[in-house]
Design a protein around this motif. Sequence first.
Motif, short mmCIF file in Angstrom:
data_model
loop_
_atom_site.label_atom_id
_atom_site.label_comp_id
_atom_site.label_asym_id
_atom_site.label_seq_id
_atom_site.Cartn_x
_atom_site.Cartn_y
_atom_site.Cartn_z
N THR A 1 -13.17 -2.96 -10.73
CA THR A 1 -12.22 -3.41 -9.71
C THR A 1 -12.92 -3.68 -8.39
O THR A 1 -12.70 -4.71 -7.74
N MET A 2 -13.82 -2.77 -8.00
CA MET A 2 -14.55 -2.96 -6.75
C MET A 2 -15.43 -4.20 -6.81
O MET A 2 -15.43 -5.04 -5.90
N HIS B 1 -9.68 -4.68 1.42
CA HIS B 1 -9.43 -3.52 0.56
C HIS B 1 -10.71 -2.77 0.21
O HIS B 1 -10.65 -1.70 -0.40
N MET B 2 -11.87 -3.31 0.57
CA MET B 2 -13.12 -2.64 0.22
C MET B 2 -13.23 -1.26 0.87
O MET B 2 -13.78 -0.33 0.29
N ALA B 3 -12.70 -1.11 2.07
CA ALA B 3 -12.82 0.17 2.76
C ALA B 3 -12.16 1.30 1.99
O ALA B 3 -12.60 2.45 2.06
N ALA B 4 -11.11 0.98 1.22
CA ALA B 4 -10.43 2.00 0.43
C ALA B 4 -11.21 2.36 -0.83
O ALA B 4 -10.97 3.41 -1.43
N MET B 5 -12.17 1.50 -1.22
CA MET B 5 -12.96 1.76 -2.43
C MET B 5 -14.34 2.28 -2.09
O MET B 5 -14.81 3.26 -2.68
N HIS B 6 -15.01 1.62 -1.16
CA HIS B 6 -16.36 2.05 -0.78
C HIS B 6 -16.66 1.47 0.59
O HIS B 6 -17.21 0.38 0.72
N GLY B 7 -16.28 2.22 1.63
CA GLY B 7 -16.49 1.74 2.99
C GLY B 7 -17.98 1.66 3.33
O GLY B 7 -18.79 2.45 2.83
N ILE C 1 -4.88 0.66 -7.36
CA ILE C 1 -4.32 0.73 -8.71
C ILE C 1 -5.18 -0.13 -9.63
O ILE C 1 -5.39 -1.32 -9.38
N TYR C 2 -5.69 0.49 -10.71
CA TYR C 2 -6.62 -0.19 -11.60
C TYR C 2 -5.91 -0.65 -12.87
O TYR C 2 -4.94 -0.05 -13.32
N PRO D 1 -0.50 8.36 0.01
CA PRO D 1 -1.36 7.19 0.18
C PRO D 1 -0.66 5.91 -0.27
O PRO D 1 0.14 5.92 -1.22
N GLN D 2 -0.95 4.84 0.41
CA GLN D 2 -0.38 3.55 0.06
C GLN D 2 -1.08 2.99 -1.17
O GLN D 2 -2.30 3.03 -1.28
N ASP D 3 -0.29 2.48 -2.13
CA ASP D 3 -0.87 1.86 -3.32
C ASP D 3 -1.39 0.46 -2.97
O ASP D 3 -0.71 -0.30 -2.27
#
Length: 419
Positions: A292-293, A184-190, A388-389, A4-6
């Motif tokens: 972060t989200m 970047h939201m889709a990677a956290m909570h689409g 990355i958090y 996965p891409q960081d």
Amino acid sequence: MSAPQDIIIDDMAQPRLTPAIIAAREGPADFDENMGVDEILSRASAMTGGLSDFGEDTGFRERLAVVLQSLAEDEGLTRGGRITIIDHAIRVMANRLRIEDLVKRHPEILDIEIEKPLIIAGLPRSGTTHLVNWLARDERLRSLTLWESEEPVPSAPPPPPGEPDPRALRSAEFWGHFESMLPHMAAMHGMDAASIHEDNELLYMDLNCYSWEFQTRIPRWIDHYFAHDRTPSYLYEKKVLQVLTWFRGPNRWILKSPQHMENLAPLKAAFPDATLVITHRDPVAVLRSLTTMLGYSDRIRRDPTDPQGLARHWADRIERLLHACLDQRDVWGPDQSIDILFHEYMADQEGMMRRVYELAGLPLTPEAERALLGYLDENPRHALGRVIYDLEGVFGVDVAALRDRFRFYYNRFPVKLEN
């Protein structure tokens, strides 16, 4: 499969603002962000062609007044952020009017049995979204799509067979615009309109949903929320589920919301024959992900964004949620409930699925098993990138001190501590 891409969000405190975000911060020029309770309800009535019966007042007017007062006290909220919440209140009150009108015309709706629902609770960012979308592949369970949660009762006649529901199109357009501003939201909570969503959206229709708190900082509202019994709101949610079942069965639901974790007693009162699944994860890891989200999306609704204030707020809020969970956990006995540790769930998802099905008394047919295992193959973790958090650096959190605060929770549930 490639690694996965960081994803590193390096502008949390001083976000780089696009023209779309600047416009969203300001909001529509012709919207009155200072409207009161009566005007919100009047606008909801106008949206529904003049419907005026909101049903029994279980305190929703008072809760709306507290929300509005709390919004006025949140000095960091942008005008657009305030408008978003008020507009949401108008929409859910319009939903409530349509629900009451439909039940009045079809009273048989209230005779529909909500049979032994399977309910998932757990901290935000503890695997509940993955779990509910996964188990919803079993077509014997009725689940709630995002678009359906936003507009449970259609405002126009249904489309011709084979045509998309206008409600789904509206939801897809709204969330598509949101994710275009925050890629970047889709990677956290689409927020796919067709994905399975939390039923706390149904609690919005009684204005007793804790999701207000994800968009603003409203301590007055939180105090009010905890000071009052939430059982009537859960009973109202059950009424909405009856409405949704009337449109489309089956009548055995799979539901999920982090809010349930602090409402185990009201949940049991409304759904006494349910099977309850609670996911448990290191609250420090939850805070890393959640801040972060929310911090990333705060660039739309807060000026300044104040990441450290966000972390303090949610550390307090999660602690309060966990205390409420422990206080009420024994309301649910082992014959109806199970606690799932996040690290064990991630290590053996198929095994956890079988335990949940056994507890729920739901036979795992070959058809259901194929659908469920297929979902796992189609949805690997971090498929859209790995965020990355930096809880310590960006959000200024003393992790050791935070773990001391959560010691009461670790002592009850042996979650794996995550770095």
